[in-house]
Scaffold this motif. Structure first.
Motif, mmCIF file in Angstrom:
data_model
loop_
_atom_site.group_PDB
_atom_site.id
_atom_site.type_symbol
_atom_site.label_atom_id
_atom_site.label_comp_id
_atom_site.label_asym_id
_atom_site.label_seq_id
_atom_site.Cartn_x
_atom_site.Cartn_y
_atom_site.Cartn_z
ATOM 1 N N VAL A 226 0.805 -1.151 -0.079
ATOM 2 C CA VAL A 226 0.147 0.204 0.156
ATOM 3 C C VAL A 226 0.976 1.129 0.051
ATOM 4 N N ASP A 227 1.806 1.144 0.818
ATOM 5 C CA ASP A 227 2.460 2.332 0.967
ATOM 6 C C ASP A 227 3.582 2.428 -0.198
ATOM 7 N N LEU B 187 -3.734 8.947 7.820
ATOM 8 C CA LEU B 187 -3.960 9.834 6.745
ATOM 9 C C LEU B 187 -3.103 10.445 5.536
ATOM 10 N N TYR B 188 -3.441 10.323 4.355
ATOM 11 C CA TYR B 188 -2.459 10.642 3.325
ATOM 12 C C TYR B 188 -3.236 11.884 2.710
ATOM 13 N N VAL B 189 -2.233 12.620 2.312
ATOM 14 C CA VAL B 189 -2.821 13.845 1.440
ATOM 15 C C VAL B 189 -2.124 13.575 -0.306
ATOM 16 N N ILE B 190 -3.202 13.816 -0.857
ATOM 17 C CA ILE B 190 -3.267 13.096 -2.214
ATOM 18 C C ILE B 190 -3.459 14.553 -2.758
ATOM 19 N N GLU B 191 -2.321 14.897 -3.881
ATOM 20 C CA GLU B 191 -2.221 16.060 -4.783
ATOM 21 C C GLU B 191 -2.468 15.595 -6.264
ATOM 22 N N PHE C 217 -6.769 5.915 5.411
ATOM 23 C CA PHE C 217 -6.041 4.873 5.085
ATOM 24 C C PHE C 217 -7.030 3.852 4.104
ATOM 25 N N ASP C 218 -8.155 3.698 4.943
ATOM 26 C CA ASP C 218 -8.998 2.908 4.298
ATOM 27 C C ASP C 218 -9.667 3.250 3.313
ATOM 28 N N THR D 159 1.184 11.796 0.237
ATOM 29 C CA THR D 159 2.022 11.989 1.580
ATOM 30 C C THR D 159 1.547 11.654 2.580
ATOM 31 N N PRO D 160 2.068 10.769 3.508
ATOM 32 C CA PRO D 160 1.317 10.432 4.717
ATOM 33 C C PRO D 160 1.549 11.692 5.803
ATOM 34 N N VAL D 161 0.421 11.939 6.329
ATOM 35 C CA VAL D 161 0.328 13.075 7.499
ATOM 36 C C VAL D 161 1.089 12.726 8.729
#
Length: 277
Positions: A116-117, A227-231, A254-255, A275-277
């Motif tokens: 996943v990462d 949490l992830y920030v997606i740009e 994440f889910d 990017t992971p928060v």
């Protein structure tokens, strides 16, 4: 006449399915390589393959690529993505990659989290390469052997629980990995570090009835609050007109990563960074 253990478990057809392309091969041996690769990677979906990979077949025939690179071409293709990536959850896709590329099931939650990462940080091709370029793949198949279901036998470094888990993923050669629920088959057992029940593919118990046992039930991974920030650059699906694409930023738990990945791809968007928060 007594049945062997493999026959009783319904896996005798795949436990000795090692096919290697040796030097000075004949054309019929090369055809066996193609057949074995399509069958293992695509399962029942192989019936739709005809002609799609003729260029890759020619390159293997002419010695320009190895069997390993041929398999890599199959799994990076749009055909594979359409069957197993776009319409499945991210975790289900990882389960299938372990099955198709390493011939086993994932052992624990750490293997799921790793992929996943990796996908989040480096993308689809890098994630696929991590299986095919791994030391495990090299030790198991090398450059010239088609991947096969090796997880039904004792293999170096294998955890015993992997034997049970593979039965949940392998439901026989007549089963389609593209059919049924798109949810993970192993998530609950992986998250809670529990073993899977062994239900042979040839069992009279219908696959749907397995749900009542709780083997395929899924639940969110407990305690995972990442949490992830997606740009992204938003896509312009369905138009040939040049448009200015806007930059958008999402914060995604994440889910929900898998669902958002699929939405972005379907809408023609391009992921700039995750990017992971």
């Amino acid at each position: 006449m007594s049945l062997s253990m493999e026959q009783r478990l319904g896996i005798s057809a795949v436990t000795n399915a090692k096919i290697e392309l040796r030097p000075n091969y004949r054309e019929d041996e090369l055809q066996q390589i193609f057949k074995a690769a399509y069958e293992h990677v695509f399962g029942r979906e192989r019936v739709y393959v005809s002609g799609i990979f003729s260029s890759a077949e020619a390159m293997l025939r002419n010695g320009k690529i190895s069997v390993r690179q041929f398999v890599q071409t199959l799994v990076k293709s749009e055909f594979y993505k359409e069957r197993f990536f776009y319409n499945n959850s991210q975790i289900r896709f990882i389960e299938l990659n372990y099955k198709h590329l390493l011939g086993r099931a994932p052992y624990d939650q750490s293997e799921i989290a790793y992929h996943v990462d990796l996908y989040a940080s480096q993308g689809y091709d890098a994630d696929i390469d991590s299986y095919i370029d791994s030391q495990e793949y090299n030790n198991a198949f090398g450059d010239n052997t088609v991947p096969y279901y090796r997880g039904f036998k004792s293999i170096p470094g294998m955890k015993q629980i992997g034997f049970n888990r593979l039965f949940t993923l392998y439901r026989g050669n007549g089963n389609s990995d593209n059919a049924g629920t798109k949810s993970p088959r192993l998530r609950q057992q992986l998250a809670m570090n529990l073993p899977n029940m062994i239900i042979p593919p040839s069992s009279a118990i219908r696959f749907a009835s397995v749900l009542s046992v709780g083997q395929l039930n899924t639940s969110p991974v407990r305690g995972d609050q990442r949490l992830y920030v997606i740009e992204i650059i938003a896509g312009g699906v369905g138009t040939k007109v040049a448009v200015r694409r806007s930059r958008q930023v999402y914060t995604v738990p994440f889910d929900q990563l898998s669902k958002r990945y699929q939405e972005i791809h379907k809408q023609g968007g391009k992921i700039i960074s995750i990017t992971p928060v």
